[in-house]
Design an enzyme around this catalytic site. Structure first.
Site, PDB file in Angstrom:
ATOM      1  N   SER A 168     -31.304 -17.973 -76.783  1.00  0.00           N
ATOM      2  CA  SER A 168     -32.192 -18.352 -75.682  1.00  0.00           C
ATOM      3  C   SER A 168     -32.487 -19.833 -75.775  1.00  0.00           C
ATOM      4  O   SER A 168     -32.542 -20.399 -76.882  1.00  0.00           O
ATOM      5  CB  SER A 168     -33.506 -17.571 -75.773  1.00  0.00           C
ATOM      6  OG  SER A 168     -34.484 -18.102 -74.886  1.00  0.00           O
TER       7      SER A 168
ATOM      8  N   ASP B  50     -28.456   1.969 -81.445  1.00  0.00           N
ATOM      9  CA  ASP B  50     -29.659   1.197 -81.744  1.00  0.00           C
ATOM     10  C   ASP B  50     -29.159   0.039 -82.597  1.00  0.00           C
ATOM     11  O   ASP B  50     -28.754   0.227 -83.746  1.00  0.00           O
ATOM     12  CB  ASP B  50     -30.658   2.061 -82.516  1.00  0.00           C
ATOM     13  CG  ASP B  50     -31.842   1.267 -83.059  1.00  0.00           C
ATOM     14  OD1 ASP B  50     -31.864   0.030 -82.912  1.00  0.00           O
ATOM     15  OD2 ASP B  50     -32.744   1.886 -83.664  1.00  0.00           O
TER      16      ASP B  50
ATOM     17  N   TYR C 164     -40.661 -14.196 -80.185  1.00  0.00           N
ATOM     18  CA  TYR C 164     -39.354 -14.066 -79.533  1.00  0.00           C
ATOM     19  C   TYR C 164     -38.551 -15.350 -79.706  1.00  0.00           C
ATOM     20  O   TYR C 164     -37.373 -15.312 -80.106  1.00  0.00           O
ATOM     21  CB  TYR C 164     -39.537 -13.758 -78.050  1.00  0.00           C
ATOM     22  CG  TYR C 164     -38.264 -13.860 -77.251  1.00  0.00           C
ATOM     23  CD1 TYR C 164     -37.318 -12.838 -77.273  1.00  0.00           C
ATOM     24  CD2 TYR C 164     -37.991 -14.981 -76.468  1.00  0.00           C
ATOM     25  CE1 TYR C 164     -36.139 -12.926 -76.549  1.00  0.00           C
ATOM     26  CE2 TYR C 164     -36.810 -15.087 -75.740  1.00  0.00           C
ATOM     27  CZ  TYR C 164     -35.886 -14.061 -75.787  1.00  0.00           C
ATOM     28  OH  TYR C 164     -34.718 -14.155 -75.075  1.00  0.00           O
TER      29      TYR C 164
END
Length: 248
Positions: free
Chosen positions: A137, A59, A150
């Protein structure tokens, strides 16, 4: 090719999408790959078909598990040469003010805290000339409505990348790639459907001058370049892998 022969590459989020392509690219050049993912079964399937690769369950937002990942890489390969902090998740597309606070926090835990923790525990084992490469991104630079948290988390990745590059230079280079939309698990997480309807797909493509979405191989090639000696003078770079979307 064996440009990374004898080197250790950690790839988080390696079980699918960009991560799998990145792992495959480095393995094809002789690297020992630690394929790390919360999906251990998927990481094991990938590692089984890459020579010398090891799977690791993690994780990426968990501090103890990041420390264990670095230790596992050193135990398996003796060193860490490249850290590809690729793991990340989007949220279901929605207006930010309608989002649950827990989901907002999750964006930063998985997308940003993970980069911090990977660097924190890996840097001590990285020799001079090593590199850290995060998957950001193009939304960090050109945010889209409906994905604001995001996009903001990826903006934080870019700032972290640039700041950390200054802190770790000249020993370790720190860069990021900023992909445009790609037909990966991102679509399912953001929209709830595994494949975009053709009308939605075409709407995305219409904003990309190169006339298509990114592929995992596009991203893997960019990550590989940033890790290679060809990019030896590049640090603090957030490289657009977007087919020109950011110039539209």
């Amino acid at each position: 090719m064996d440009g990374f022969k004898g080197k250790c590459v950690i790839v988080t989020g390696a079980a699918s999408g960009f991560g799998a392509a990145i792992a495959e690219k480095f393995a094809s050049e002789g690297a020992g790959v630690l394929a790390a993912d919360i999906d251990l079964a998927g990481a094991q399937v990938l590692a089984a078909r890459l020579p010398g690769a090891k799977a690791f369950e993690i994780d990426v937002a968990n501090e103890e598990q990041n420390a264990a990942m670095a230790a596992a890489a050193v135990e398996a390969f003796g060193r860490i040469d490249v850290v590809c902090a690729n793991a990340g998740v989007p949220h279901r597309a929605s207006r930010m003010v309608e989002m649950a606070t827990e989901e907002f926090d999750r964006m930063f835990a998985i997308n940003v805290r993970s980069v911090f923790l990977a660097a924190k525990y890996c840097v001590a084992h990285m020799p001079e000339g090593s590199s850290i490469i995060s998957t950001s991104s193009i939304g960090a630079k050109r945010p889209r409505p409906g994905l604001t948290p995001y996009n903001a988390s990826k903006g934080a990745v870019n700032t972290l990348t640039r700041g950390l590059a200054g802190e770790l230079a000249p020993k370790i280079r720190v860069n990021a790639v900023c992909p445009v939309s790609a037909p990966t698990g991102f679509d399912l997480s953001a929209t709830g459907v595994a494949e975009l309807p053709e009308s939605a797909n075409q709407a995305v493509i219409s904003g990309i001058p190169m006339g298509r979405r990114a592929t995992p191989q596009d991203v893997a090639a960019a990550v590989h370049y940033l890790a290679s000696d060809q990019a030896a003078f590049l640090t603090g770079v957030c490289l657009d892998v977007d087919g020109g979307r950011s110039i539209q």
